[in-house]
Design an enzyme around this catalytic site. Sequence first.
Site, mmCIF file in Angstrom:
data_model
loop_
_atom_site.group_PDB
_atom_site.id
_atom_site.type_symbol
_atom_site.label_atom_id
_atom_site.label_comp_id
_atom_site.label_asym_id
_atom_site.label_seq_id
_atom_site.Cartn_x
_atom_site.Cartn_y
_atom_site.Cartn_z
ATOM 1 N N HIS A 371 19.438 38.072 -1.102
ATOM 2 C CA HIS A 371 19.913 38.874 -2.232
ATOM 3 C C HIS A 371 19.636 38.270 -3.588
ATOM 4 C CE1 HIS A 371 22.309 42.174 -0.471
ATOM 5 N NE2 HIS A 371 22.402 41.360 0.565
ATOM 6 N N LYS A 562 28.581 46.690 -14.959
ATOM 7 C CA LYS A 562 28.186 45.810 -13.858
ATOM 8 C C LYS A 562 28.875 44.478 -14.112
ATOM 9 C CE LYS A 562 23.783 46.563 -14.981
ATOM 10 N NZ LYS A 562 22.951 46.768 -13.824
ATOM 11 N N ARG A 563 28.805 43.553 -13.162
ATOM 12 C CA ARG A 563 29.375 42.237 -13.420
ATOM 13 C C ARG A 563 28.785 41.661 -14.712
ATOM 14 N NH1 ARG A 563 33.036 39.860 -9.548
ATOM 15 N NH2 ARG A 563 32.731 38.010 -10.830
ATOM 16 N N LYS A 568 22.081 39.599 -16.774
ATOM 17 C CA LYS A 568 22.159 41.054 -16.908
ATOM 18 C C LYS A 568 22.133 41.494 -18.375
ATOM 19 C CE LYS A 568 24.742 41.740 -12.551
ATOM 20 N NZ LYS A 568 24.140 42.846 -11.761
ATOM 21 N N THR A 670 22.036 48.471 -7.687
ATOM 22 C CA THR A 670 22.346 49.748 -7.050
ATOM 23 C C THR A 670 23.030 50.660 -8.064
ATOM 24 O OG1 THR A 670 24.365 48.722 -6.184
ATOM 25 C CG2 THR A 670 22.513 48.979 -4.662
ATOM 26 N N LYS A 674 22.937 54.864 -8.787
ATOM 27 C CA LYS A 674 24.087 55.765 -8.935
ATOM 28 C C LYS A 674 23.995 56.548 -10.235
ATOM 29 C CE LYS A 674 26.771 52.041 -6.929
ATOM 30 N NZ LYS A 674 27.721 50.990 -7.369
HETATM 31 C C1 LIG Z 1 27.391 49.725 -7.801
HETATM 32 C C2 LIG Z 1 28.411 48.738 -8.139
HETATM 33 C C3 LIG Z 1 28.034 47.451 -8.510
HETATM 34 C C4 LIG Z 1 26.590 47.022 -8.629
HETATM 35 O O1 LIG Z 1 26.125 47.360 -9.918
HETATM 36 P P1 LIG Z 1 24.729 46.795 -10.464
HETATM 37 O O2 LIG Z 1 24.540 47.573 -11.723
HETATM 38 O O3 LIG Z 1 23.698 47.117 -9.450
HETATM 39 O O4 LIG Z 1 24.910 45.350 -10.702
HETATM 40 C C5 LIG Z 1 29.025 46.541 -8.821
HETATM 41 N N1 LIG Z 1 30.327 46.880 -8.761
HETATM 42 C C6 LIG Z 1 30.725 48.115 -8.433
HETATM 43 C C7 LIG Z 1 32.174 48.441 -8.412
HETATM 44 C C8 LIG Z 1 29.784 49.090 -8.097
HETATM 45 O O5 LIG Z 1 30.194 50.312 -7.736
#
Ligand SMILES: *Cc1c(COP(=O)(O)O)cnc(C)c1O
Length: 840
Positions: A371, A562-563, A568, A670, A674
């Site tokens: 990952h 995101k985190r 990022k 991911t 979304k």
């Molecule tokens: C999808 C998701 C992530 C991953 O987000 P990235 O933008 O791909 O880092 C992290 N936390 C939650 C709660 C998510 O639903």
Amino acid sequence: MTAFVNCPTVDIEDDRTGLSVETLRRALADNLFYIQGKWPEVASTNDFYLALAYTVRDRMMPRWLSSTRTLMKPEVRVVTYLSAEFLLGPHLGRNLINLGIEEPVKQAVAESGLDFTELIAQEEEPGLGNGGLGRLAACYMESLASEQIPAIGYGIRYEFGIFDQEIRDGWQCEITDKWLQYGNPWEIPHPEASVTVGFGGHTEGYTDSDGRFRKRWIPGKQVKGIPYDTPIPGYRVNTVNTLRLWKAEAVESFDFQSFNVGNYYGAVDSKVTSENISKVLYPNDEQLEGKQLRLEQQYFFTACALQDMIRIHLASGRKLDSFCEKFTAQMNDTHPAVAVAELMRLLVDEHGMGWDEAWAVTQKTLAYTNHTLLPEALEKWSLSLFGSLLPRHLEIIFEINQRFMDDMRVRYMNDPGKLAALSLIDDNDGGYVRMANLASLGSYAINGVAALHSELVKKTILKDFHELFPGKIRNVTNGVTPRRWIALANPRLAALYTEKIGDGWLHNLEEIGQLEGYADDPGFRAHWRQIKRDIKQELATYIYQRTGIAVSPDSMFDILVKRIHEYKRQHLDVLHIITLYERLKANPNLDMAPRTFIFGGKAAPGYAMAKLMIKFITAVGDVINHDPTIGDRLKVVFLPDYNVKFGQRVYPAADLSEQISTAGKEASGTGNMKFSMNGALTIGTLDGANVEIRELVGDDNFFLFGLTTDGVDALKASGYNPWDYYTSNPQLKEVIDLVQSGFFAKGDSNLFRPLTDKLLYDDPFMLMADYQSYIDCQDRIGAAYQDQEHWSRLSIINAVRMGKFSSDRAIRDYCRDIWQVSPAPVEMMAYDQSQAGLRV
Ligand SMILES: *Cc1c(COP(=O)(O)O)cnc(C)c1O
């Protein structure tokens, strides 16, 4: 009769499985009375929620038990997914959709005088993960079931999941996540299936009854693992798979030795330390935590899982030489990589298998998903810690490594560099076990999580393994489940899709491609815009409730959730905001598309720079949101406590999705999928799955900026100097100078110094190099948004080309390219299927 082994045969509308509104209503009332022990007058919202959850759970039981029985059949091949994290999100809504009982349940709730939305909102989500990796595991569990693949997820039942985030004075505060405090209706404990796990102690040699020299482990301490099972139903199929999470308990609640000598406290103490193992999730995302307890957690759930798998296999009457035919175990990152040594130990020490045969079985059972390429996230454990906690495992790893190195010496005669790179042991600083090497050698397949990432894995950290085992490293691009991320999160969009093309897209997301022609239909575009407008309005209301900031749903919602991590680059987004602010101050009549910048994300509690980035966002927001000359043209919001529930509100409300990591750093992402599925356009770098998103939506529908991976490498190699960008770009200089003046910190010019200094003098993530390209790209986006018909066209094309990013496709890729497993539809056991009212 012999019907005792079968599911209850239902003749009339059984209270526990019937689906008429009347029966559901009665079940709800019964559960409130008999399970919650409450009269309706004194019941809380939570009592009603629990009564509803039990009503739904009952309706899953026949399928769940039938699925388990299918999985136990000797000829059925089973996937196990080993993951330290499962970021599940709430169960109730997903279960209703997948069981296809949303309508009658809604009606029954309404007829009982209850508010369905309120009950759904009542569910406390199990936050048993940090971010993308844990959420991926959750999407995969749901898609495995939907694809009718017999599967078990194995992990840890953390008593406290990821902390809840509050923002006080602009800073993150961490609050303990007490997700279990009001009860969890979705889990069923199975203490009868508990296993014992050892730690510490020593090993000894002995001669067995056949005269063979053997090794055995005498652990210094034992801990009991108790499985808690949660059903994961597939979409409109009979398959309901099990997520089996382990809780740690003391083998004996009391240490009688201590108790008998009057040491009551000492007697209970061992119980407390044992239970620590499953107490709390480590809140680090993409960052190694080299603590002993973390290794204990990893070994604990891995050992529980493997013992459970062996028990299942032996119970079906088969021998362990066929273990790898029954099971394939996917390791989600290296957190369960100790499985390589533990499976060897179980086969060789506990079950008397010869080393070579055990090694063949192990290597054919395990597969590994990588990952990350970030050095700070690559797991390694010091030999001293590893050896004191898992002495037998360290011996086994040494043995595996010795045999491996012997082979490699023959192959790479005069290349000590090769041997050092391939070795399972890093010899620096007293020595470490390299978990990625252990996982790579002990597996039959390795995969990266997006096309670019998999190529980079082959070129960088696993280069030598790739050369040694060509074809072993593959790609499975991540995906997300359309049931949660479209149907549940965005019911209006789902209804539009279903109205136009039927509901097949929920099984096969590629079908939404049929909608592409509608991008040219002005009526459809208007409908599309209206849906987005409505969700933005809902989010605006929520933002006002949570933060007191009023934002306009007519502004562009530009979202980065995101985190929080330097790679990022949330702070790059802030540099853009300050740039716009300075432009507006210089030219108050500037014609620009109004924007609302929305941020969300948790920072690891020990990651000072990430916490400062949160303060940076909120501080800039405080100034801009209160500047009367700016009005609705710029608003900046940091929404606290980003989690799955929050994501379900936020992803569908975005116009613009920020995917701006430094090229080569984000394995897949991911969140990007979304957003895109819900009609947001992406501004992004060529990183992770952005590359594949762009390939599918086309260059015209994707806002690309920044250096490529090769560009990053070349610039670093040529001696990157961020200061040059500062001195040569007046706009950038003005932005940095304003921050350094203390303008956003009530005059404190030191507050954001660590942040600006890192950009000016180090800038490992190359914000300075990408700044101008980012600003130019944002300017193009601003212009494109001004033409709403044009924007809607782009948005539609973009969304309907996302078919590939369903996690169903990802699971089919795994089944075909890695696991070699096929769907095994579940047969309902002597159960009148008409009573379930579901498609089978
Ligand atoms: C999808 C998701 C992530 C991953 O987000 P990235 O933008 O791909 O880092 C992290 N936390 C939650 C709660 C998510 O639903």
